[in-house]
Design a protein around this motif. Structure first.
Motif: not given
Length: 391
Positions: A233, A346, A357-358, A349-350, A226, A352-354, A229-230
């Motif tokens: 964003e 995997w 973030g990073y 991703g969890l 990620f 980052f969302v919950h 994505k970091w």
């Protein structure tokens, strides 16, 4: 002796470049074969799937055969399958050829790690391992731009180029490598394959070593998955700018791999690994809190350099666990790495969302590296092998 490090560097560079080759071509191939975005990903996954699954079989089989023959056959098949990718006339034929290339790579790459202790004197094993890892790091840094540049002449050109270059490399290997017959030959079969894992399962040092190897890749894989994505964003980087950052990180890995052997000779293997992993863990925890993108990139470069120092030393220690099972050990390490990177992505991703973030991913990576180092040291992987663990 100098021909062996160069050969191993080039083999790992070719395999690594082929691994990253499809990424810049994916939009073109998706349009060429008229497939959806979700389906197009299988052109990437087919290679990784073939490599990861067959590594568990290829390693034990190779330990019962002449390692030179296995490497030559694997590299030749790899070159042919990669070349055939350039003739794929549809989505399914491309997936098939990528799967076959991945399977061929599973029979080739582990033989590099397993062959190094057989053809190099003990004092040069760590440096040669580092140089072979440098081939992978160089492919990570330059695989995407190489693929993009070659594709300017048509999407088939990169596959034909890598295929032909790998075939020439197989010819070089044919004349350069000596015969490496197995220490204890066994007829290949399901029973023989399973029996080769038994000594590793019974060895406390092997169990600790592979658990620690899984943890270090779990943390680094989660952080890398990620990172794009970091950067997008938090810093507003474009896809091209992120690609440049990835090249920069690959150069850090390349630098670390190049100096790994020298660092171990000066500080000792255990101390070098401990210092590098403690430093990388601390920087992972700091990384998400850095505001300027230049500072963040510099710190990530330092992390990749430190991990580049660690990986060759760990692989050298793992392959020294049992001289008659080096192919099995190398293949199991490859499967462990792929599995850990998949699981890490995997989990990232969890998080980052919950979990905000990073920042959570950075802490997770730091904790994973700390746990990995503790497991390495407690398991005694970097101590001389006791008699029970020797072949």
């Amino acid at each position: 002796m100098s021909k062996f490090p160069i050969l191993f560097f080039l083999i790992m560079f070719m395999i690594g470049t082929d691994t990253f080759l499809v990424s810049p071509l994916l939009p073109t191939l998706q349009a060429e074969f008229d497939v959806s975005t979700s389906s197009a990903g299988w052109m990437l996954s087919a290679y990784a799937l073939g490599s990861a699954v067959f590594a568990l079989i290829a390693g034990p089989l190779s330990d019962g055969w002449n390692r030179r023959v296995v490497l030559l056959c694997g590299l030749t098949a790899f070159s042919v399958c990669t070349f055939l990718c350039g003739f794929a006339n549809g989505f399914w034929s491309m997936c098939l050829f990528r799967l076959l290339a991945g399977i061929s790579a599973a029979f080739t790459a582990p033989q590099v790690w397993a062959s190094i202790p057989s053809v190099m004197p003990p004092q040069r094993i760590a440096k040669t391992m580092g140089l072979a890892f440098s081939g992978l790091a160089a492919s990570q840094a330059f695989g995407v731009p190489i693929g993009s540049w070659l594709a300017s002449g048509g999407w088939s050109v990169p596959f034909w180029t890598i295929g032909c270059a790998s075939l020439l490399l197989a010819g070089f290997a044919f004349f350069a490598l000596p015969s490496m017959p197995p220490a204890n030959a066994a007829a290949p079969g399901v029973g023989a394959i399973l029996r080769r894992y038994v000594p590793l399962a019974r060895s406390g040092r092997a169990r600790a070593g592979f658990l620690a190897y899984l943890l270090i890749h779990l943390g680094s894989g989660a952080a890398f998955a990620f990172s794009g994505k970091w950067l997008a964003e938090d810093f507003g980087l474009t896809v091209g700018e992120i690609g440049t950052a990835v090249i920069f990180l690959g150069l850090g890995n390349l630098l670390g791999s190049a100096v790994s052997g020298s660092a171990a000779q000066k500080l000792g293997t255990a101390r070098t690994v401990a210092v590098a992993m403690i430093g990388a863990a601390a920087l992972y925890a700091l990384l998400p809190r850095l505001a300027p993108v230049s500072a963040a990139t510099a710190v990530y470069f330092a992390i990749c350099t430190l991990l580049g120092i660690v990986f060759p030393l760990v692989m050298s220690a793992l392959t020294s666990l049992n001289a008659s099972l080096r192919g099995t050990i190398s293949s199991l390490a490859n499967a462990t790495m792929n599995g850990a990177n998949t699981l890490g992505a995997w989990l990232a991703g969890l998080m980052f969302v919950h979990l905000g973030g990073y920042a959570a991913i950075g802490v997770f990576a730091a904790v994973s590296l700390a746990a990995s180092l503790a497991t390495f040291l407690a398991g005694g992987l970097f101590r001389p092998s006791p008699a029970a663990d020797r072949p």
